[in-house]
Design a protein around this motif. Structure first.
Motif, PDB file in Angstrom:
ATOM      1  N   ASN A  48     -16.612  14.786  -8.720  1.00 19.88           N
ATOM      2  CA  ASN A  48     -16.551  13.383  -9.128  1.00 19.88           C
ATOM      3  C   ASN A  48     -15.903  12.552  -8.022  1.00 19.88           C
ATOM      4  O   ASN A  48     -14.848  12.914  -7.504  1.00 19.88           O
ATOM      5  CB  ASN A  48     -15.737  13.292 -10.423  1.00 19.88           C
ATOM      6  N   THR A  49     -16.505  11.416  -7.681  1.00 16.32           N
ATOM      7  CA  THR A  49     -15.933  10.534  -6.662  1.00 16.32           C
ATOM      8  C   THR A  49     -15.209   9.333  -7.278  1.00 16.32           C
ATOM      9  O   THR A  49     -14.784   8.436  -6.553  1.00 16.32           O
ATOM     10  CB  THR A  49     -17.018  10.028  -5.689  1.00 16.32           C
ATOM     11  N   ASP A  50     -15.058   9.305  -8.591  1.00 14.60           N
ATOM     12  CA  ASP A  50     -14.337   8.222  -9.265  1.00 14.60           C
ATOM     13  C   ASP A  50     -12.837   8.513  -9.173  1.00 14.60           C
ATOM     14  O   ASP A  50     -12.212   8.972 -10.134  1.00 14.60           O
ATOM     15  CB  ASP A  50     -14.786   8.109 -10.719  1.00 14.60           C
ATOM     16  N   ASN A  51     -12.273   8.281  -7.974  1.00 16.53           N
ATOM     17  CA  ASN A  51     -10.866   8.595  -7.739  1.00 16.53           C
ATOM     18  C   ASN A  51     -10.327   7.750  -6.585  1.00 16.53           C
ATOM     19  O   ASN A  51     -11.059   6.972  -5.990  1.00 16.53           O
ATOM     20  CB  ASN A  51     -10.685  10.100  -7.461  1.00 16.53           C
ATOM     21  N   ASN A  52      -9.062   7.932  -6.289  1.00 14.80           N
ATOM     22  CA  ASN A  52      -8.388   7.168  -5.228  1.00 14.80           C
ATOM     23  C   ASN A  52      -8.081   8.021  -3.997  1.00 14.80           C
ATOM     24  O   ASN A  52      -7.200   7.695  -3.216  1.00 14.80           O
ATOM     25  CB  ASN A  52      -7.093   6.554  -5.775  1.00 14.80           C
ATOM     26  N   ILE A  53      -8.824   9.089  -3.813  1.00 13.57           N
ATOM     27  CA  ILE A  53      -8.636   9.965  -2.655  1.00 13.57           C
ATOM     28  C   ILE A  53      -9.293   9.327  -1.432  1.00 13.57           C
ATOM     29  O   ILE A  53     -10.468   8.981  -1.478  1.00 13.57           O
ATOM     30  CB  ILE A  53      -9.229  11.363  -2.907  1.00 13.57           C
ATOM     31  N   ILE A  54      -8.511   9.167  -0.356  1.00  9.86           N
ATOM     32  CA  ILE A  54      -9.103   8.605   0.856  1.00  9.86           C
ATOM     33  C   ILE A  54      -9.451   9.681   1.881  1.00  9.86           C
ATOM     34  O   ILE A  54     -10.234   9.427   2.786  1.00  9.86           O
ATOM     35  CB  ILE A  54      -8.203   7.530   1.521  1.00  9.86           C
ATOM     36  N   MET A  55      -8.871  10.879   1.732  1.00  5.84           N
ATOM     37  CA  MET A  55      -9.155  11.906   2.727  1.00  5.84           C
ATOM     38  C   MET A  55      -8.800  13.288   2.202  1.00  5.84           C
ATOM     39  O   MET A  55      -7.728  13.506   1.663  1.00  5.84           O
ATOM     40  CB  MET A  55      -8.338  11.626   3.991  1.00  5.84           C
ATOM     41  N   GLY A  56      -9.753  14.193   2.385  1.00  8.17           N
ATOM     42  CA  GLY A  56      -9.464  15.610   2.239  1.00  8.17           C
ATOM     43  C   GLY A  56      -9.197  16.098   3.650  1.00  8.17           C
ATOM     44  O   GLY A  56      -8.713  15.339   4.484  1.00  8.17           O
ATOM     45  N   ARG A  66       0.839  -1.194   0.000  1.00  8.29           N
ATOM     46  CA  ARG A  66       0.000   0.000   0.000  1.00  8.29           C
ATOM     47  C   ARG A  66       0.877   1.248   0.000  1.00  8.29           C
ATOM     48  O   ARG A  66       1.893   1.281   0.676  1.00  8.29           O
ATOM     49  CB  ARG A  66      -0.897   0.010   1.243  1.00  8.29           C
ATOM     50  N   MET A  67       0.443   2.239  -0.732  1.00  3.50           N
ATOM     51  CA  MET A  67       1.148   3.512  -0.754  1.00  3.50           C
ATOM     52  C   MET A  67       0.138   4.628  -0.460  1.00  3.50           C
ATOM     53  O   MET A  67      -0.939   4.677  -1.048  1.00  3.50           O
ATOM     54  CB  MET A  67       1.785   3.768  -2.125  1.00  3.50           C
ATOM     55  N   TYR A  68       0.522   5.479   0.461  1.00  2.00           N
ATOM     56  CA  TYR A  68      -0.273   6.651   0.796  1.00  2.00           C
ATOM     57  C   TYR A  68       0.558   7.861   0.399  1.00  2.00           C
ATOM     58  O   TYR A  68       1.732   7.943   0.725  1.00  2.00           O
ATOM     59  CB  TYR A  68      -0.567   6.687   2.296  1.00  2.00           C
ATOM     60  N   TYR A  69      -0.051   8.784  -0.304  1.00  2.00           N
ATOM     61  CA  TYR A  69       0.703   9.959  -0.759  1.00  2.00           C
ATOM     62  C   TYR A  69      -0.228  11.162  -0.828  1.00  2.00           C
ATOM     63  O   TYR A  69      -1.445  11.022  -0.803  1.00  2.00           O
ATOM     64  CB  TYR A  69       1.362   9.692  -2.115  1.00  2.00           C
ATOM     65  N   LEU A 103     -12.214   4.553  -5.320  1.00  2.00           N
ATOM     66  CA  LEU A 103     -12.760   4.259  -4.000  1.00  2.00           C
ATOM     67  C   LEU A 103     -14.108   4.919  -3.723  1.00  2.00           C
ATOM     68  O   LEU A 103     -14.852   4.484  -2.849  1.00  2.00           O
ATOM     69  CB  LEU A 103     -11.755   4.658  -2.923  1.00  2.00           C
ATOM     70  N   GLY A 104     -14.405   5.998  -4.429  1.00  2.00           N
ATOM     71  CA  GLY A 104     -15.685   6.674  -4.244  1.00  2.00           C
ATOM     72  C   GLY A 104     -15.873   7.339  -2.901  1.00  2.00           C
ATOM     73  O   GLY A 104     -17.004   7.526  -2.460  1.00  2.00           O
ATOM     74  N   LEU A 105     -14.775   7.695  -2.231  1.00  2.00           N
ATOM     75  CA  LEU A 105     -14.872   8.247  -0.877  1.00  2.00           C
ATOM     76  C   LEU A 105     -14.947   9.769  -0.828  1.00  2.00           C
ATOM     77  O   LEU A 105     -15.621  10.329   0.029  1.00  2.00           O
ATOM     78  CB  LEU A 105     -13.670   7.790  -0.040  1.00  2.00           C
ATOM     79  N   CYS A 106     -14.224  10.430  -1.698  1.00  2.00           N
ATOM     80  CA  CYS A 106     -14.132  11.893  -1.648  1.00  2.00           C
ATOM     81  C   CYS A 106     -14.411  12.480  -3.021  1.00  2.00           C
ATOM     82  O   CYS A 106     -13.947  11.967  -4.039  1.00  2.00           O
ATOM     83  CB  CYS A 106     -12.737  12.328  -1.210  1.00  2.00           C
ATOM     84  N   SER A 107     -15.116  13.562  -3.023  1.00  2.00           N
ATOM     85  CA  SER A 107     -15.410  14.247  -4.273  1.00  2.00           C
ATOM     86  C   SER A 107     -14.249  15.149  -4.672  1.00  2.00           C
ATOM     87  O   SER A 107     -13.679  15.851  -3.829  1.00  2.00           O
ATOM     88  CB  SER A 107     -16.680  15.076  -4.119  1.00  2.00           C
ATOM     89  N   TYR A 147      -4.392   7.031  -2.271  1.00  2.00           N
ATOM     90  CA  TYR A 147      -4.032   5.645  -1.986  1.00  2.00           C
ATOM     91  C   TYR A 147      -3.775   4.896  -3.298  1.00  2.00           C
ATOM     92  O   TYR A 147      -4.498   5.064  -4.278  1.00  2.00           O
ATOM     93  CB  TYR A 147      -5.185   4.994  -1.230  1.00  2.00           C
ATOM     94  N   ALA A 148      -2.729   4.070  -3.297  1.00  2.00           N
ATOM     95  CA  ALA A 148      -2.449   3.174  -4.421  1.00  2.00           C
ATOM     96  C   ALA A 148      -2.012   1.832  -3.850  1.00  2.00           C
ATOM     97  O   ALA A 148      -1.569   1.751  -2.701  1.00  2.00           O
ATOM     98  CB  ALA A 148      -1.360   3.762  -5.316  1.00  2.00           C
ATOM     99  N   GLU A 149      -2.136   0.786  -4.655  1.00  2.00           N
ATOM    100  CA  GLU A 149      -1.727  -0.539  -4.185  1.00  2.00           C
ATOM    101  C   GLU A 149      -1.028  -1.307  -5.298  1.00  2.00           C
ATOM    102  O   GLU A 149      -1.178  -1.007  -6.476  1.00  2.00           O
ATOM    103  CB  GLU A 149      -2.915  -1.315  -3.630  1.00  2.00           C
ATOM    104  N   SER A 150      -0.241  -2.299  -4.871  1.00  2.00           N
ATOM    105  CA  SER A 150       0.560  -3.075  -5.815  1.00  2.00           C
ATOM    106  C   SER A 150       0.750  -4.489  -5.297  1.00  2.00           C
ATOM    107  O   SER A 150       0.869  -4.705  -4.087  1.00  2.00           O
ATOM    108  CB  SER A 150       1.926  -2.396  -5.995  1.00  2.00           C
ATOM    109  N   ALA A 151       0.824  -5.439  -6.205  1.00  2.00           N
ATOM    110  CA  ALA A 151       1.108  -6.820  -5.828  1.00  2.00           C
ATOM    111  C   ALA A 151       2.606  -7.074  -5.762  1.00  2.00           C
ATOM    112  O   ALA A 151       3.055  -7.980  -5.059  1.00  2.00           O
ATOM    113  CB  ALA A 151       0.465  -7.780  -6.826  1.00  2.00           C
ATOM    114  N   ASP A 152       3.393  -6.252  -6.468  1.00  2.31           N
ATOM    115  CA  ASP A 152       4.839  -6.492  -6.533  1.00  2.31           C
ATOM    116  C   ASP A 152       5.695  -5.300  -6.102  1.00  2.31           C
ATOM    117  O   ASP A 152       6.912  -5.394  -6.063  1.00  2.31           O
ATOM    118  CB  ASP A 152       5.238  -6.923  -7.944  1.00  2.31           C
TER     119      ASP A 152
END
Length: 135
Positions: free
Chosen positions: A51-59, A4-7, A43-47, A29-34
């Protein structure tokens, strides 16, 4: 295994394209298998721009925005770790700290994506005991 990567993400150039800005910093947030190829799940968490079609976990969480009133309302760092203590509850397995306003804010999460803020710790509360122990 999932890495997991948080940036922090933001528009670095103002809307008119004339100056650098840090307005609207968000935690992403991003994720990787390798650990090499990364995906940014929707994730649909933050506008963002309506638009909520994004990888934002927190404003800026609501508590932070209210308490930061006249200060810059942006994050400056967001560090996540997993608490592997067997006594840790599942709801608090992921912990994070982030700079915001005048202090460090603490966050908890059960899944590493849905974080709730637990309040601010003023820098002096962290540093004063350390300084006293050195004197």
């Amino acid at each position: 295994e999932v890495y997991r990567m948080y940036y922090l993400g933001w528009s670095m150039i103002s809307g008119d394209g004339k100056k650098h800005t840090t307005k609207g910093i968000r935690v992403c947030y991003a994720e990787s298998a390798d650990g090499i190829a990364w995906t940014k799940p929707s994730l649909g968490l933050c506008s963002f721009n309506g638009n909520t079609d994004n990888n934002i976990i927190m404003g800026a969480p609501s508590k932070l925005a209210l308490q930061a009133q006249d200060r810059v309302r942006n994050f400056d760092n967001f560090m996540v770790f997993i608490d592997e203590n067997p006594a840790c509850t599942d709801e608090r397995r992921y912990k994070a700290v982030g700079c915001f306003g005048d202090g460090l804010w603490c966050f908890f999460s059960g899944d590493g994506i849905h974080f709730t803020d637990q309040g601010m710790v003023h820098y002096t509360e962290l540093i004063a005991p350390l300084l006293e122990s050195l004197l």
